[in-house]
Design an enzyme around this catalytic site. Structure first.
Site, PDB file in Angstrom:
ATOM      1  N   HIS A  92       0.848  -1.186   0.000  1.00  0.00           N
ATOM      2  CA  HIS A  92       0.000   0.000   0.000  1.00  0.00           C
ATOM      3  C   HIS A  92       0.890   1.244   0.000  1.00  0.00           C
ATOM      4  CE1 HIS A  92      -3.815  -2.071   1.781  1.00  0.00           C
ATOM      5  NE2 HIS A  92      -3.261  -2.777   0.801  1.00  0.00           N
ATOM      6  N   GLU A  94       0.897   3.869   1.874  1.00  0.00           N
ATOM      7  CA  GLU A  94       1.366   4.262   3.201  1.00  0.00           C
ATOM      8  C   GLU A  94       2.536   3.386   3.657  1.00  0.00           C
ATOM      9  OE1 GLU A  94      -3.159   4.955   3.124  1.00  0.00           O
ATOM     10  OE2 GLU A  94      -1.743   3.490   2.340  1.00  0.00           O
ATOM     11  N   CYS A 122      -5.939   1.994   5.734  1.00  0.00           N
ATOM     12  CA  CYS A 122      -6.590   0.768   6.201  1.00  0.00           C
ATOM     13  C   CYS A 122      -5.994   0.351   7.541  1.00  0.00           C
ATOM     14  CB  CYS A 122      -6.414  -0.341   5.168  1.00  0.00           C
ATOM     15  SG  CYS A 122      -4.738  -1.002   5.087  1.00  0.00           S
ATOM     16  N   CYS A 125      -2.247  -0.420   7.395  1.00  0.00           N
ATOM     17  CA  CYS A 125      -1.440   0.803   7.326  1.00  0.00           C
ATOM     18  C   CYS A 125      -1.464   1.555   8.660  1.00  0.00           C
ATOM     19  CB  CYS A 125      -1.923   1.682   6.186  1.00  0.00           C
ATOM     20  SG  CYS A 125      -1.606   0.930   4.566  1.00  0.00           S
TER      21      CYS A 125
END
Length: 191
Positions: A92, A94, A122, A125
Site C-alpha cells: 500500500h 502508506e 486501512c 497501514c
C-alpha cells in the site's frame, strides 16, 4: 541510567499533545485564520497525494498515494500503491512511504512528520503508522466513501477509530479533506 525508549516515548507524547492543542484551533467550522492556513496546507498536500494516486493507477496499480511532510512543510518522501506491479498485497502507498522513509530518515524525524494520504489508511497501514510513531495523518477520501465506490465495506474501518485504540501517544487524524477531489481517482478504477 535513563531509558532511551522512555525518553523517546515522552518526547513523542509531548509532540503529540502540542499537535493536538494546535489542531484544536483547526477544527472545521471554526473559521479562524489558523484554520484557513492549516486547510490550505492540508489541501496542497492532499492534492499531491491525489496526483500520486492517479500515477499509481496509470502504472497499473490501485489508485492510492501518500507523502510524508516534515514540520517545515518540506516533502520528505512520496510513494504510490504498488500492489499489482509487485504482486504483493502489502505494498500500500502508506507502507511504501514508511518503508522508504525508514531507510532515509531517523526515527526522530519520522516521529515529527505528517502523513498525507489520498484515501483513509486501512487497518494494516494504521499498524505501520502506529509503529513508526507518525503523530499526524491527513487523508482525502474516507473509507466509507471508498466502500460506496467499490460496492463493499469489507474490512474498511475508520483509521481514526483504529488509531484511537493505541496505548502509546495518540495519532491526530484529520479528514476527509477535499473528498470530492479525492474520489475522482477511484471512479472507473474498480471493476
Amino acid at each position: 541510567m535513563p531509558n532511551p525508549n522512555r525518553r523517546r516515548f515522552l518526547e513523542t507524547a509531548a509532540a503529540t499533545v502540542a499537535l493536538q492543542q494546535a489542531a484544536s484551533s483547526q477544527i472545521p467550522g471554526q473559521g479562524t485564520k489558523a484554520h484557513g492556513e492549516a486547510n490550505s496546507v492540508h489541501e496542497k498536500f492532499i492534492r499531491q497525494a491525489i496526483e500520486i494516486a492517479a500515477n499509481a493507477h496509470k502504472n497499473g496499480n490501485h489508485p492510492f498515494g501518500a507523502l510524508l511532510v516534515d514540520p517545515t512543510g518540506r516533502v520528505m518522501i512520496t510513494a504510490e500503491n504498488t500492489v499489482n506491479k509487485t504482486h504483493d498485497s502489502t505494498r500500500h502507498a502508506e507502507l511504501n512511504v514508511i518503508q522508504l522513509a525508514s531507510a532515509s530518515f531517523s526515527a526522530e524525524e519520522i516521529a515529527k512528520a505528517t502523513l498525507y494520504t489520498s484515501t483513509e489508511p486501512c487497518v494494516m497501514c494504521c499498524g505501520a503508522i502506529h509503529w513508526a510513531a507518525i503523530p499526524t495523518v491527513v487523508f482525502g477520501c474516507s473509507a466509507k466513501m471508498l466502500g460506496s465506490i467499490v460496492k463493499s465495506d469489507d474490512f474498511l474501518f475508520s483509521c481514526r477509530e483504529t488509531l484511537k485504540r493505541t496505548k502509546q501517544p495518540s495519532v491526530l487524524v484529520v479528514g476527509p479533506v477535499l473528498e470530492s477531489e479525492a474520489v475522482v481517482v477511484h471512479k472507473g478504477a474498480w471493476k
